[in-house]
Design a protein around this motif. Structure first.
Motif, short mmCIF file in Angstrom:
data_model
loop_
_atom_site.label_atom_id
_atom_site.label_comp_id
_atom_site.label_asym_id
_atom_site.label_seq_id
_atom_site.Cartn_x
_atom_site.Cartn_y
_atom_site.Cartn_z
N VAL A 71 0.84 -1.19 0.00
CA VAL A 71 0.00 0.00 0.00
C VAL A 71 0.88 1.24 0.00
O VAL A 71 1.79 1.37 0.83
N VAL A 72 0.64 2.13 -0.96
CA VAL A 72 1.39 3.39 -1.04
C VAL A 72 0.44 4.51 -0.66
O VAL A 72 -0.69 4.58 -1.14
N ALA A 73 0.91 5.39 0.19
CA ALA A 73 0.08 6.51 0.63
C ALA A 73 -0.22 7.42 -0.56
O ALA A 73 0.59 7.57 -1.48
N LEU A 74 -1.37 8.04 -0.52
CA LEU A 74 -1.80 8.89 -1.62
C LEU A 74 -0.91 10.13 -1.77
O LEU A 74 -0.66 10.59 -2.87
N LYS A 75 -0.38 10.63 -0.66
CA LYS A 75 0.48 11.81 -0.74
C LYS A 75 1.85 11.48 -1.35
O LYS A 75 2.51 12.34 -1.89
N ASP A 76 2.27 10.20 -1.31
CA ASP A 76 3.55 9.79 -1.89
C ASP A 76 3.41 9.38 -3.35
O ASP A 76 4.43 9.11 -4.00
N GLU A 77 2.21 9.32 -3.86
CA GLU A 77 1.98 8.87 -5.24
C GLU A 77 2.63 9.78 -6.29
O GLU A 77 3.25 9.29 -7.23
N PRO A 78 2.56 11.13 -6.16
CA PRO A 78 3.22 11.98 -7.17
C PRO A 78 4.74 11.85 -7.19
O PRO A 78 5.37 12.12 -8.21
N LEU A 79 5.33 11.42 -6.09
CA LEU A 79 6.79 11.27 -6.05
C LEU A 79 7.25 10.09 -6.90
O LEU A 79 8.39 10.06 -7.37
N ASN A 80 6.38 9.10 -7.08
CA ASN A 80 6.73 7.92 -7.87
C ASN A 80 6.22 8.00 -9.30
O ASN A 80 6.21 6.98 -10.00
N CYS A 81 5.78 9.15 -9.75
CA CYS A 81 5.19 9.29 -11.08
C CYS A 81 6.28 9.14 -12.14
O CYS A 81 7.32 9.79 -12.07
N GLN A 82 6.02 8.31 -13.12
CA GLN A 82 6.99 8.07 -14.19
C GLN A 82 6.45 8.53 -15.54
O GLN A 82 6.99 8.17 -16.57
N TRP A 83 5.40 9.33 -15.53
CA TRP A 83 4.78 9.76 -16.77
C TRP A 83 5.72 10.64 -17.60
O TRP A 83 5.81 10.49 -18.81
N ALA A 84 6.45 11.55 -16.94
CA ALA A 84 7.34 12.46 -17.67
C ALA A 84 8.46 11.69 -18.37
O ALA A 84 8.78 11.96 -19.53
N GLU A 85 9.06 10.69 -17.67
CA GLU A 85 10.12 9.90 -18.31
C GLU A 85 9.58 9.10 -19.49
O GLU A 85 10.24 8.98 -20.52
N LYS A 86 8.37 8.58 -19.35
CA LYS A 86 7.78 7.82 -20.46
C LYS A 86 7.51 8.72 -21.66
O LYS A 86 7.72 8.31 -22.80
N GLN A 87 7.06 9.94 -21.41
CA GLN A 87 6.80 10.86 -22.52
C GLN A 87 8.10 11.27 -23.22
O GLN A 87 8.14 11.39 -24.45
N GLU A 88 9.18 11.48 -22.46
CA GLU A 88 10.46 11.80 -23.06
C GLU A 88 10.98 10.64 -23.91
O GLU A 88 11.48 10.83 -25.03
N GLU A 89 10.84 9.44 -23.38
CA GLU A 89 11.28 8.27 -24.13
C GLU A 89 10.45 8.09 -25.40
O GLU A 89 10.98 7.74 -26.46
N LYS A 90 9.16 8.36 -25.32
CA LYS A 90 8.28 8.25 -26.49
C LYS A 90 8.66 9.28 -27.54
O LYS A 90 8.72 8.97 -28.74
N ALA A 91 8.95 10.52 -27.12
CA ALA A 91 9.35 11.55 -28.08
C ALA A 91 10.68 11.19 -28.74
O ALA A 91 10.84 11.36 -29.96
N LYS A 92 11.64 10.66 -27.96
CA LYS A 92 12.91 10.25 -28.54
C LYS A 92 12.72 9.10 -29.52
O LYS A 92 13.34 9.05 -30.59
N TRP A 93 11.85 8.17 -29.18
CA TRP A 93 11.58 7.02 -30.06
C TRP A 93 10.90 7.47 -31.35
O TRP A 93 11.19 6.95 -32.42
N ASP A 94 9.97 8.43 -31.24
CA ASP A 94 9.28 8.92 -32.44
C ASP A 94 10.24 9.68 -33.36
O ASP A 94 10.08 9.64 -34.58
N ASP A 95 11.22 10.39 -32.79
CA ASP A 95 12.18 11.14 -33.61
C ASP A 95 13.29 10.25 -34.16
O ASP A 95 14.01 10.66 -35.06
N HIS A 96 13.43 9.07 -33.61
CA HIS A 96 14.49 8.16 -34.03
C HIS A 96 14.27 7.71 -35.48
O HIS A 96 13.16 7.37 -35.87
N VAL A 97 15.33 7.73 -36.27
CA VAL A 97 15.26 7.32 -37.66
C VAL A 97 15.96 5.97 -37.78
O VAL A 97 17.08 5.79 -37.29
#
Length: 150
Positions: A81-107
């Motif tokens: 069980v993870v406390a609700l106040k600690d949930e934003p600290l474990n957010c990985q959405w930004a890293e996934k979006q950066e990786e997706k942008a790099k993958w889309d630009d990859h030739v």
């Protein structure tokens, strides 16, 4: 034979008129009624069948032993069980979006090879021609050909 009033309309001349799609089973003397072709599929429920079953959704029936074992094995298990106040600290959405942008630009390297070869051919050729056709359905092909030839 038709002592019950609800059965009197179903029995006429020793023939019980219940069954799947009007299948009629002849009642012979000495034979137990309810045993035969199509019994239990029509108006009269067969032996061991209930015509109406009242289901109580607030108190459901217990599943049998095998079903209980199946439910126990397939029960989902979650992490700690993870406390609700600690949930934003474990957010990985930004890293996934950066990786997706790099993958889309990859030739792809094979695409780069094709592009280099095409550019070399463009530079070395004297004339470049592009052929273009708009897509047309087969049913309209004859009409378009007739219009263009007149």
């Amino acid at each position: 034979m038709a002592s019950q009033p609800w059965l009197s309309g179903l029995v006429r001349g020793g023939v019980i008129r219940s069954g799947l799609l009007g299948v009629q089973a002849v009642h012979l003397p000495g034979q137990v009624p309810g045993v035969g072709v199509g019994q239990g599929h029509g108006v009269i429920p067969g032996p061991g069948q209930l015509r109406f079953r009242r289901i109580n959704i607030t108190k459901p029936h217990q599943p049998d032993w095998f079903r209980k074992r199946l439910l126990a094995v397939t029960k989902p298990q979650w992490d700690e069980v993870v406390a609700l106040k600690d949930e934003p600290l474990n957010c990985q959405w930004a890293e996934k979006q950066e990786e997706k942008a790099k993958w889309d630009d990859h030739v792809n390297q094979l695409e780069m090879f094709y592009v280099q070869e095409m550019m070399e051919l463009f530079h070395s050729s004297q004339m470049i021609a592009f052929y273009h056709t708009n897509p047309i359905a087969n049913c309209n092909f004859r009409k378009a050909w007739q219009v263009s030839s007149t």
